[in-house]
Design a protein around this motif. Sequence first.
Motif, PDB file in Angstrom:
ATOM      1  N   LEU A 237       0.815  -1.216   0.000  1.00 52.37           N
ATOM      2  CA  LEU A 237       0.000   0.000   0.000  1.00 52.37           C
ATOM      3  C   LEU A 237       0.852   1.270   0.000  1.00 52.37           C
ATOM      4  N   ALA A 238       1.993   1.219   0.706  1.00 54.55           N
ATOM      5  CA  ALA A 238       2.822   2.414   0.837  1.00 54.55           C
ATOM      6  C   ALA A 238       3.230   2.973  -0.530  1.00 54.55           C
ATOM      7  N   ASN A 239       3.311   2.095  -1.530  1.00 51.16           N
ATOM      8  CA  ASN A 239       3.806   2.546  -2.837  1.00 51.16           C
ATOM      9  C   ASN A 239       2.710   2.965  -3.805  1.00 51.16           C
ATOM     10  N   THR A 240       1.456   2.732  -3.454  1.00 53.16           N
ATOM     11  CA  THR A 240       0.408   2.954  -4.458  1.00 53.16           C
ATOM     12  C   THR A 240      -0.475   4.158  -4.162  1.00 53.16           C
ATOM     13  N   ILE A 241      -0.490   4.630  -2.911  1.00 52.59           N
ATOM     14  CA  ILE A 241      -1.483   5.657  -2.572  1.00 52.59           C
ATOM     15  C   ILE A 241      -1.209   6.974  -3.273  1.00 52.59           C
ATOM     16  N   GLN A 242       0.081   7.403  -3.289  1.00 54.35           N
ATOM     17  CA  GLN A 242       0.379   8.704  -3.894  1.00 54.35           C
ATOM     18  C   GLN A 242      -0.087   8.723  -5.356  1.00 54.35           C
ATOM     19  N   GLU A 243       0.117   7.602  -6.043  1.00 51.08           N
ATOM     20  CA  GLU A 243      -0.336   7.492  -7.441  1.00 51.08           C
ATOM     21  C   GLU A 243      -1.839   7.710  -7.542  1.00 51.08           C
ATOM     22  N   ARG A 244      -2.581   7.082  -6.607  1.00 46.22           N
ATOM     23  CA  ARG A 244      -4.045   7.206  -6.639  1.00 46.22           C
ATOM     24  C   ARG A 244      -4.471   8.649  -6.410  1.00 46.22           C
ATOM     25  N   ILE A 245      -3.787   9.329  -5.481  1.00 50.65           N
ATOM     26  CA  ILE A 245      -4.154  10.726  -5.208  1.00 50.65           C
ATOM     27  C   ILE A 245      -3.875  11.583  -6.443  1.00 50.65           C
ATOM     28  N   ASN A 246      -2.768  11.275  -7.120  1.00 51.37           N
ATOM     29  CA  ASN A 246      -2.395  12.071  -8.290  1.00 51.37           C
ATOM     30  C   ASN A 246      -3.269  11.782  -9.500  1.00 51.37           C
ATOM     31  N   ASP A 247      -3.900  10.621  -9.509  1.00 52.71           N
ATOM     32  CA  ASP A 247      -4.728  10.223 -10.642  1.00 52.71           C
ATOM     33  C   ASP A 247      -5.886  11.210 -10.820  1.00 52.71           C
ATOM     34  N   PRO A 248      -6.130  11.710 -12.030  1.00 54.97           N
ATOM     35  CA  PRO A 248      -7.246  12.653 -12.242  1.00 54.97           C
ATOM     36  C   PRO A 248      -8.595  12.049 -11.848  1.00 54.97           C
ATOM     37  N   ALA A 249      -8.700  10.717 -11.858  1.00 54.06           N
ATOM     38  CA  ALA A 249      -9.972  10.081 -11.492  1.00 54.06           C
ATOM     39  C   ALA A 249     -10.232  10.144  -9.988  1.00 54.06           C
ATOM     40  N   TYR A 250      -9.211  10.513  -9.196  1.00 53.44           N
ATOM     41  CA  TYR A 250      -9.385  10.530  -7.742  1.00 53.44           C
ATOM     42  C   TYR A 250     -10.412  11.590  -7.354  1.00 53.44           C
ATOM     43  N   ALA A 251     -11.444  11.181  -6.596  1.00 53.02           N
ATOM     44  CA  ALA A 251     -12.567  12.071  -6.318  1.00 53.02           C
ATOM     45  C   ALA A 251     -12.594  12.532  -4.870  1.00 53.02           C
ATOM     46  N   GLY A 252     -11.668  12.047  -4.040  1.00 55.49           N
ATOM     47  CA  GLY A 252     -11.690  12.401  -2.624  1.00 55.49           C
ATOM     48  C   GLY A 252     -11.026  13.742  -2.379  1.00 55.49           C
ATOM     49  N   SER A 253     -10.816  14.053  -1.085  1.00 53.19           N
ATOM     50  CA  SER A 253     -10.272  15.374  -0.767  1.00 53.19           C
ATOM     51  C   SER A 253      -8.899  15.295  -0.103  1.00 53.19           C
ATOM     52  N   ALA A 254      -8.283  14.092  -0.078  1.00 50.45           N
ATOM     53  CA  ALA A 254      -6.993  13.947   0.591  1.00 50.45           C
ATOM     54  C   ALA A 254      -5.870  14.509  -0.267  1.00 50.45           C
ATOM     55  N   THR A 255      -4.861  15.062   0.410  1.00 55.53           N
ATOM     56  CA  THR A 255      -3.680  15.518  -0.322  1.00 55.53           C
ATOM     57  C   THR A 255      -2.440  14.729   0.102  1.00 55.53           C
ATOM     58  N   THR A 256      -2.493  14.080   1.266  1.00 52.42           N
ATOM     59  CA  THR A 256      -1.351  13.267   1.697  1.00 52.42           C
ATOM     60  C   THR A 256      -1.804  11.815   1.850  1.00 52.42           C
ATOM     61  N   VAL A 257      -0.811  10.931   1.909  1.00 53.59           N
ATOM     62  CA  VAL A 257      -1.159   9.513   2.042  1.00 53.59           C
ATOM     63  C   VAL A 257      -1.902   9.254   3.359  1.00 53.59           C
ATOM     64  N   GLU A 258      -1.495   9.967   4.432  1.00 53.80           N
ATOM     65  CA  GLU A 258      -2.181   9.779   5.716  1.00 53.80           C
ATOM     66  C   GLU A 258      -3.645  10.199   5.596  1.00 53.80           C
ATOM     67  N   GLU A 259      -3.875  11.357   4.996  1.00 54.46           N
ATOM     68  CA  GLU A 259      -5.256  11.831   4.832  1.00 54.46           C
ATOM     69  C   GLU A 259      -6.068  10.853   3.988  1.00 54.46           C
ATOM     70  N   TYR A 260      -5.407  10.313   2.966  1.00 52.29           N
ATOM     71  CA  TYR A 260      -6.100   9.354   2.094  1.00 52.29           C
ATOM     72  C   TYR A 260      -6.568   8.137   2.901  1.00 52.29           C
ATOM     73  N   LEU A 261      -5.681   7.634   3.760  1.00 47.93           N
ATOM     74  CA  LEU A 261      -6.039   6.437   4.537  1.00 47.93           C
ATOM     75  C   LEU A 261      -7.114   6.749   5.586  1.00 47.93           C
ATOM     76  N   ILE A 262      -7.040   7.931   6.200  1.00 47.53           N
ATOM     77  CA  ILE A 262      -8.089   8.327   7.156  1.00 47.53           C
ATOM     78  C   ILE A 262      -9.432   8.386   6.421  1.00 47.53           C
ATOM     79  N   GLU A 263      -9.414   9.032   5.249  1.00 48.70           N
ATOM     80  CA  GLU A 263     -10.650   9.143   4.469  1.00 48.70           C
ATOM     81  C   GLU A 263     -11.182   7.752   4.105  1.00 48.70           C
ATOM     82  N   SER A 264     -10.273   6.831   3.744  1.00 48.99           N
ATOM     83  CA  SER A 264     -10.704   5.481   3.327  1.00 48.99           C
ATOM     84  C   SER A 264     -11.403   4.727   4.450  1.00 48.99           C
ATOM     85  N   VAL A 265     -11.055   5.075   5.705  1.00 46.93           N
ATOM     86  CA  VAL A 265     -11.660   4.375   6.842  1.00 46.93           C
ATOM     87  C   VAL A 265     -12.918   5.111   7.316  1.00 46.93           C
TER      88      VAL A 265
END
Length: 364
Positions: free
Chosen positions: A295-323
């Motif tokens: 997981l550590a290697n894939t989250i930043q890519e997901r955030i950078n992906d134009p398809a990403y619809a969430g509001s996270a800007t960091t990997v930590e925020e992304y994981l908090i949002e996912s939970v």
Amino acid sequence: MTFGRITALLGVITAFFVALILMYPDMRWALPVAASEQAIGIDFLFRLMLIVSTGIFIFVQGFLIYFVWLYRRRPEDPEDAIGRNLHGDNRLEIAWTVAPALFLVVLTILSYSELQDLKLDEVVPGSHLVKVEAYQFAWSFTHPDTGISEANVLTLQKDVPVTFEITSRDVNHAFWVPEFRLKQDATNGFYRRINITPNMTHQEGGYPDGFPLRCAELCGAGHSVMLAKVHVLEANEYQAWQVEKLSSAAPSPDASPEEIAEYGIEVYQNNGCIGCHVLDVAGGVGAVGPTHNGLANTIQERINDPAYAGSATTVEEYLIESVREPNAYVVEGFNPGLMQPYTTEQISDEDLQILILMLLQQQQ
Ligand code: CUA
């Protein structure tokens, strides 16, 4: 062979099978080990029905085969021969109506009294309350007397009566421990109760990992992995478990990577993440959601992906949002709405922080 001899032969065959049932009353070839007090009466009814239906089955099938043979077409019969036309026999008809009816009356009385003994849907005074919440695809258990909550492992004390209060966070599930014999629906918006007194430890029952608790209602893609373990402990072990549970707190975020991993994996397993995600270090095998390996290697890519619809800007925020808000963004190829949000009551902010640090250790 005469009718009398056939009847005697069928009687002997029936007696043989009934003797087998009585000689092996624990019926391990048909039933799992009986690990609750409630199992005793239920298994008695099962044995009684099995004995009676064994006799009925052997006699019906035996006479059927005998009469087919007795009234077979013979070589000397003419081409257009028809079978003997028999009319009813009143005595026989009365006998085979009255005998099963009497048995059903007996069975009704015994079953009704057993149902009363089970105290379904009652709160039994003095019993230990356990609140059970089912959700796609895991179980959470709360012991209100101590405030301890656990997930996917249920810890009980041997010989202490338990009232389970069962509900669901989402769709219909069903609470079932075959060794305890009782099953109850878990339905959103309802609280259903069952009373169970486990009377042997899981080791005594032959389950070193705990009695299996399974969901008994088809509830979606992860139904078959919606499993939990029931640990039944002796009184002193149970107290030790309570003390340990009450004293365990999340380590600080600067704790050693080993401590983070150990605690994070426990949070991961206790909240049922393993039912829906793959994570090798935690034994996660579910395929309902995306893998957490690497997981550590894939989250930043997901955030950078134009398809990403969430509001996270960091990997930590992304994981908090996912939970906390799993449906803010669902990884392509997975079904939206399957994962329910985890509130701070289910996973505290402190536990979530350690969980995330553990997930960010996953490089591959
Ligand atoms: Cu929950 Cu099947």
